[in-house]
Design a protein around this motif. Structure first.
Motif, mmCIF file in Angstrom:
data_model
loop_
_atom_site.group_PDB
_atom_site.id
_atom_site.type_symbol
_atom_site.label_atom_id
_atom_site.label_comp_id
_atom_site.label_asym_id
_atom_site.label_seq_id
_atom_site.Cartn_x
_atom_site.Cartn_y
_atom_site.Cartn_z
ATOM 1 N N LEU B 10 0.847 -1.199 0.000
ATOM 2 C CA LEU B 10 0.000 0.000 0.000
ATOM 3 C C LEU B 10 0.880 1.246 0.000
ATOM 4 N N LEU B 11 0.600 2.121 -0.936
ATOM 5 C CA LEU B 11 1.405 3.330 -1.084
ATOM 6 C C LEU B 11 0.485 4.559 -1.083
ATOM 7 N N PRO B 12 0.209 5.113 0.093
ATOM 8 C CA PRO B 12 -0.591 6.339 0.123
ATOM 9 C C PRO B 12 0.271 7.517 -0.345
ATOM 10 N N THR B 13 -0.269 8.347 -1.241
ATOM 11 C CA THR B 13 0.530 9.468 -1.751
ATOM 12 C C THR B 13 -0.228 10.780 -1.648
ATOM 13 N N TYR B 14 0.526 11.833 -1.438
ATOM 14 C CA TYR B 14 0.001 13.187 -1.555
ATOM 15 C C TYR B 14 1.162 14.078 -2.018
ATOM 16 N N ASN B 15 1.039 14.617 -3.207
ATOM 17 C CA ASN B 15 2.105 15.431 -3.811
ATOM 18 C C ASN B 15 3.462 14.721 -3.824
ATOM 19 N N GLU B 16 3.502 13.574 -4.486
ATOM 20 C CA GLU B 16 4.747 12.803 -4.597
ATOM 21 C C GLU B 16 5.112 12.598 -6.064
ATOM 22 N N VAL B 17 4.836 13.593 -6.903
ATOM 23 C CA VAL B 17 5.038 13.409 -8.348
ATOM 24 C C VAL B 17 6.500 13.111 -8.695
ATOM 25 N N GLU B 18 7.427 13.650 -7.921
ATOM 26 C CA GLU B 18 8.843 13.392 -8.197
ATOM 27 C C GLU B 18 9.282 12.032 -7.670
ATOM 28 N N ASN B 19 8.777 11.670 -6.476
ATOM 29 C CA ASN B 19 9.212 10.423 -5.840
ATOM 30 C C ASN B 19 8.538 9.177 -6.405
ATOM 31 N N LEU B 20 7.271 9.320 -6.815
ATOM 32 C CA LEU B 20 6.502 8.126 -7.189
ATOM 33 C C LEU B 20 7.161 7.260 -8.277
ATOM 34 N N PRO B 21 7.588 7.847 -9.415
ATOM 35 C CA PRO B 21 8.210 6.971 -10.425
ATOM 36 C C PRO B 21 9.442 6.243 -9.900
ATOM 37 N N ILE B 22 10.211 6.904 -9.062
ATOM 38 C CA ILE B 22 11.434 6.281 -8.531
ATOM 39 C C ILE B 22 11.076 5.132 -7.585
ATOM 40 N N ILE B 23 10.132 5.384 -6.676
ATOM 41 C CA ILE B 23 9.800 4.331 -5.706
ATOM 42 C C ILE B 23 9.170 3.128 -6.415
ATOM 43 N N ILE B 24 8.360 3.387 -7.432
ATOM 44 C CA ILE B 24 7.742 2.284 -8.180
ATOM 45 C C ILE B 24 8.827 1.482 -8.923
ATOM 46 N N TRP B 25 9.745 2.205 -9.542
ATOM 47 C CA TRP B 25 10.844 1.528 -10.258
ATOM 48 C C TRP B 25 11.633 0.636 -9.304
ATOM 49 N N LEU B 26 11.937 1.159 -8.118
ATOM 50 C CA LEU B 26 12.685 0.390 -7.119
ATOM 51 C C LEU B 26 11.879 -0.812 -6.619
ATOM 52 N N LEU B 27 10.588 -0.588 -6.396
ATOM 53 C CA LEU B 27 9.726 -1.677 -5.919
ATOM 54 C C LEU B 27 9.674 -2.809 -6.944
ATOM 55 N N ILE B 28 9.434 -2.442 -8.207
ATOM 56 C CA ILE B 28 9.345 -3.444 -9.275
ATOM 57 C C ILE B 28 10.661 -4.226 -9.368
ATOM 58 N N LYS B 29 11.772 -3.482 -9.345
ATOM 59 C CA LYS B 29 13.083 -4.109 -9.444
ATOM 60 C C LYS B 29 13.319 -5.123 -8.318
ATOM 61 N N HIS B 30 13.095 -4.688 -7.082
ATOM 62 C CA HIS B 30 13.404 -5.563 -5.949
ATOM 63 C C HIS B 30 12.374 -6.673 -5.752
ATOM 64 N N MET B 31 11.103 -6.378 -6.026
ATOM 65 C CA MET B 31 10.091 -7.426 -5.860
ATOM 66 C C MET B 31 10.227 -8.492 -6.948
ATOM 67 N N ASN B 32 10.517 -8.083 -8.169
ATOM 68 C CA ASN B 32 10.749 -9.072 -9.226
ATOM 69 C C ASN B 32 11.940 -9.957 -8.877
ATOM 70 N N ALA B 33 12.987 -9.335 -8.342
ATOM 71 C CA ALA B 33 14.179 -10.099 -7.977
ATOM 72 C C ALA B 33 13.885 -11.074 -6.842
#
Lengths: 96, 240
Positions: B10-33
């Motif tokens: 669960l990822l609650p967000t409020y004004n995270e337009v800069e952080n969101l793509p990075i955190i998603i990229w990191l999540l996908i990378k590490h969870m896939n691994a």
């Protein structure tokens, strides 16, 4: 039992013992010989505990791990992520 | 090991337009691994900065099975954001974390392994023991944090070293039960959750984490946060 009740119970019990010794309700030669020490023992105990807590907090502040490596690694990963996302067609919002 | 476990992040967000793509990229990378089945549920509370649009782009890239969007109209409490997210979660385990990059997805695998090692009800990240720590805090901030932590340990004896952290793994039904029993708002909500968990005798595991304070945006700790903390500490002291 709530934490408040636990505290009241322990403080009340210790307080009762202290008062009984002080008023000589419990016959005790040590209490008679060291009356001043007994009288001020709660203050002394609180002061010593405060000193212990302060030392512990300061020790923990100075040994608090700064995680500089984790921060550097994250900066590198941010650059990688931006590059990779752009390749996949992600459009970053331009910040002026 | 065959298993039907699935992890809903669960990822609650409020004004995270800069952080969101990075955190998603990191999540996908590490969870896939890691190889564990997962989904990421983004709960955006009507951010005016375009966080939701960024989330939609990410959903196109990574797929609707991995990125689930559950936006809300406006900013509501954290507890209700979790409830809202859980309703749509298909996993039997829930992972909660901040989207501001202070929580690194690389630790999730350790959380999962910790949980599996002793079938813990909850696994919480801790900044205060082992290899855990914080980047970006000055002396004053560390002093307040350590002081508040020791005071809490003395008064509540919670058996958990980090009470205000918000990087945790829960069994889904346990998270639902806990949220319903909590009344606090804001960041002290996390403290109440873990104290009530202990009161209900749920088992809790801990994983040391490095916490990198906000890369983008402001991190706040002012007088009002300290007062809020003191009030909820006394409230929990008297009621649990």
């Amino acid at each position: 039992m709530t934490k408040l009740m636990e505290w009241l119970f322990v403080v009340g019990t210790l307080g009762a013992i202290w008062l009984a010794l002080l008023t000589n309700t419990i016959e005790n030669s040590f209490a008679k010989d060291h009356y001043d020490l007994l009288l001020f023992s709660p203050v002394i105990f609180v002061a010593l505990f405060g000193l212990y807590a302060l030392t512990l907090v300061l020790y923990r502040v100075f040994t608090f791990n700064n995680c500089d490596e984790a921060a550097e690694e994250l900066q590198k990963e941010i650059l990688q992520a931006k590059e990779d996302l752009q390749k996949q067609g992600f459009k970053f919002k331009t910040v002026q | 090991m065959p298993s039907t476990d699935k992890y809903s992040i669960l990822l609650p967000t409020y004004n995270e337009v800069e952080n969101l793509p990075i955190i998603i990229w990191l999540l996908i990378k590490h969870m896939n691994a890691s190889g564990y089945p997962y989904e990421i549920i983004i709960i955006d509370d009507g951010s005016p900065d375009g966080t939701l649009e960024a989330a939609k782009q990410l959903q196109k890239i990574y797929g609707e099975d991995k990125i689930v969007l559950r936006p809300r109209e406006k900013k509501l409490g954290l507890g209700t954001a979790y409830i809202h997210g859980i309703k749509h979660a298909t996993g039997n385990y829930i992972i909660i974390m901040d989207a501001d990059l202070s929580h690194h997805p690389k630790f999730i695998q350790e959380f999962i392994e910790k949980q599996r090692s002793q079938n813990f009800d909850i696994v919480t990240g801790t900044r205060y023991i082992g290899g855990g720590g914080v980047h970006g805090w000055d002396f004053k901030r560390k002093l307040i944090s350590r002081g508040a932590n020791l005071l809490t340990q003395i008064l509540l004896r919670p058996g958990v070293s980090d009470l205000t952290g918000s990087f945790r793994l829960y069994k889904k039904d346990i998270l639902e039960t806990l949220i319903k029993s909590c009344v606090s708002k804001g960041y002290v909500f996390q403290m109440e959750m873990i104290v009530r968990a202990r009161q209900r005798r749920y088992t809790i595991g801990e994983v040391p984490i490095s916490f990198v304070d906000r890369v983008y945006g402001e991190s706040k700790l002012g007088g009002s946060e300290i007062i809020q903390f003191a009030r909820s500490l006394l409230y929990l002291f008297a009621t649990t």
